[in-house]
Design an enzyme around this catalytic site. Structure first.
Site, mmCIF file in Angstrom:
data_model
loop_
_atom_site.group_PDB
_atom_site.id
_atom_site.type_symbol
_atom_site.label_atom_id
_atom_site.label_comp_id
_atom_site.label_asym_id
_atom_site.label_seq_id
_atom_site.Cartn_x
_atom_site.Cartn_y
_atom_site.Cartn_z
ATOM 1 N N GLU A 195 2.184 1.788 -3.457
ATOM 2 C CA GLU A 195 1.145 2.360 -4.337
ATOM 3 C C GLU A 195 1.061 3.875 -4.156
ATOM 4 O OE1 GLU A 195 -3.004 3.743 -3.909
ATOM 5 O OE2 GLU A 195 -2.987 1.666 -3.184
ATOM 6 N N HIS A 196 1.207 4.352 -2.926
ATOM 7 C CA HIS A 196 1.237 5.795 -2.677
ATOM 8 C C HIS A 196 2.484 6.425 -3.280
ATOM 9 C CE1 HIS A 196 -1.808 6.833 0.647
ATOM 10 N NE2 HIS A 196 -2.166 5.669 0.145
ATOM 11 N N GLU B 216 -3.854 7.839 7.623
ATOM 12 C CA GLU B 216 -4.854 6.934 7.042
ATOM 13 C C GLU B 216 -5.140 5.771 7.992
ATOM 14 O OE1 GLU B 216 -5.640 4.632 2.772
ATOM 15 O OE2 GLU B 216 -3.724 5.648 3.154
ATOM 16 N N HIS C 21 0.829 -1.205 0.000
ATOM 17 C CA HIS C 21 0.000 0.000 0.000
ATOM 18 C C HIS C 21 0.862 1.254 0.000
ATOM 19 C CE1 HIS C 21 -2.251 3.185 2.250
ATOM 20 N NE2 HIS C 21 -3.124 2.917 1.300
#
Length: 421
Positions: free
Chosen positions: A54-55, A131, A51
């Site tokens: 991906e950022h 997040e 994740h």
């Protein structure tokens, strides 16, 4: 037939596959780059890296800054997005047909030529930490992380996709680049483009962007899943109780995946479902209640979620058990027909949209090595009978125990005995 008659499939020397799905008359296209690689491929020390990666690829790639990447797409009216799951990472672009070559350039740069700058990485870790906190502060979101850990204790499938502050802290640019090269292995990638496009033009635009990327082994298959039946309870200063129950389901490859989805639709798929009518309409025990299926390549989940008052948790669990047992033994033909109609409507509506088509076809090609026609899927749906619902429902209701997660107020009583029944 591996693909539809109107489609064109190309396979590059490094294993990356391109599926072009022309939709004559459209002025727009949708692109989906699906990578068979996500949080399930991580070690415990790497939790959250897929994740975070991906950022990070959006922070700069192939000489473009984060601002350059966003402006390049949006300047021509397009949109770009990405998501990370347990088994897949997906990059998506939508826009006018004239944007297609640039979209392919940027998507391949994100996957194969990310910058991963040290200062940007430090900043993005803070963003992801926020997040993580946001997910924790959202009870009806965090309860699914608790359920996931209850169903897959001690496994990558049981860890949150976002990772933790501790697991992200040691990530360095070099470590993340190495992780990217392995996770985004070309042979694990399917690129699908649907819309008003010409196959030869899409291939010509993609070829120079990927032919220089070397083939390599990647991560291979993740460890086989083991379904566990832990029960997690978390009490906080909140008002509503959030209840999730998980059973072992079936895989994407199982012949029972469509019957189980129809069973789920009847049990808790909408306002006409048994759980909604019994728990909310008839008894007022829950504000929201639904059931769901989550298939993986080697197994799956069948689950139920409900949001209710703390005092109603115990009677709601008893009602769920009762309704599940009754449906498993006696599904009604009228319910099956309604569920089929819902499935069919969704199937045909999705087939008419470029974005849903390219996402569906990429997933099918990645998982099955082929694309299914509408007639094939429709026949599978129509072929489901009441006996099939009894079979898949009984496989759920006969499980001796289930996994569960309950997140609610401090006044909530202990219902672990009910959940173990």
């Amino acid at each position: 037939m591996t693909i539809l008659a109107s489609q064109k499939l190309y396979t590059f020397d490094n294993g990356l596959r391109l599926l072009v799905d022309p939709m004559p008359g459209l002025k727009t296209f949708a692109l989906s780059a699906l990578i068979y690689g996500g949080a399930r491929f991580e070690t415990e020390a790497q939790s959250g890296w897929a994740h975070l990666l991906e950022h990070m690829v959006f922070k700069g790639a192939a000489g473009r800054t984060a601002r350059d990447l966003a402006e390049a797409i949006e300047h021509k009216g397009g949109t770009i997005n990405a998501s990370t799951g347990y088994e897949h990472t997906r990059f998506e672009v939508r826009g006018l047909n004239s944007l297609m070559p640039l979209a392919l350039e940027i998507i391949t740069d994100l996957m194969f030529r990310p910058a991963i700058d040290a200062e940007e990485l430090a900043r993005e870790k803070k963003v992801v930490e926020q997040e993580i906190l946001e997910a924790y502060d959202t009870p009806d979101d965090h309860v699914f992380d608790l359920l996931q850990s209850a169903m897959f204790a001690g496994q990558s499938l049981g860890r949150p996709i976002l990772g933790t502050k501790q697991s992200l802290k040691p990530v360095t640019p070099d470590a993340l680049r190495e992780f990217a090269e392995t996770l985004y292995a070309p042979h694990q990638i399917v690129v699908c483009v649907s819309g008003g496009v010409v196959p030869e033009e899409v291939y010509a635009a993609l070829k120079p962007r990927v032919e220089s990327v070397p083939a390599h082994a990647g991560f291979g298959k993740p460890a086989a899943m083991r379904f566990t039946t832990e029960r997690h309870v978390q009490k906080r200063r909140i008002e509503q109780a959030n209840l999730t129950i998980g059973f072992e389901g079936v895989s994407r490859l199982s012949q029972d995946i469509i019957p189980l989805r129809l069973f789920s639709e009847i049990l808790g798929g909408g306002m006409a479902s048994r759980l909604f009518q019994e728990a909310r309409e008839a008894r007022g025990l829950a504000y929201s209640i639904d059931s769901f299926t989550t298939p993986y390549r080697d197994g799956g989940i069948f689950g139920i979620y409900a949001g209710c008052a703390a005092a109603d948790v115990a009677p709601l669990i008893e009602l769920i058990q009762k309704v599940l047992s009754e449906l498993s033994s006696n599904p009604l033909q009228a319910e099956l027909e309604r569920a089929k109609a819902q499935f069919m409507t969704s199937l045909f509506l999705n087939h008419e949209g470029a974005a849903s088509r390219c996402g569906t076809f990429a997933s099918q090609l990645s998982t099955f090595g082929k694309v299914f026609t509408l007639d094939e899927v429709a026949a599978d749906i129509e072929g489901v009978g009441r006996d099939d619902l009894v079979r898949v429902g009984s496989a759920i209701s006969r499980q001796k125990t289930c996994a569960s997660a309950l997140l609610g107020p401090k006044t909530m009583s202990d219902v672990s005995a009910l959940l173990a029944a």
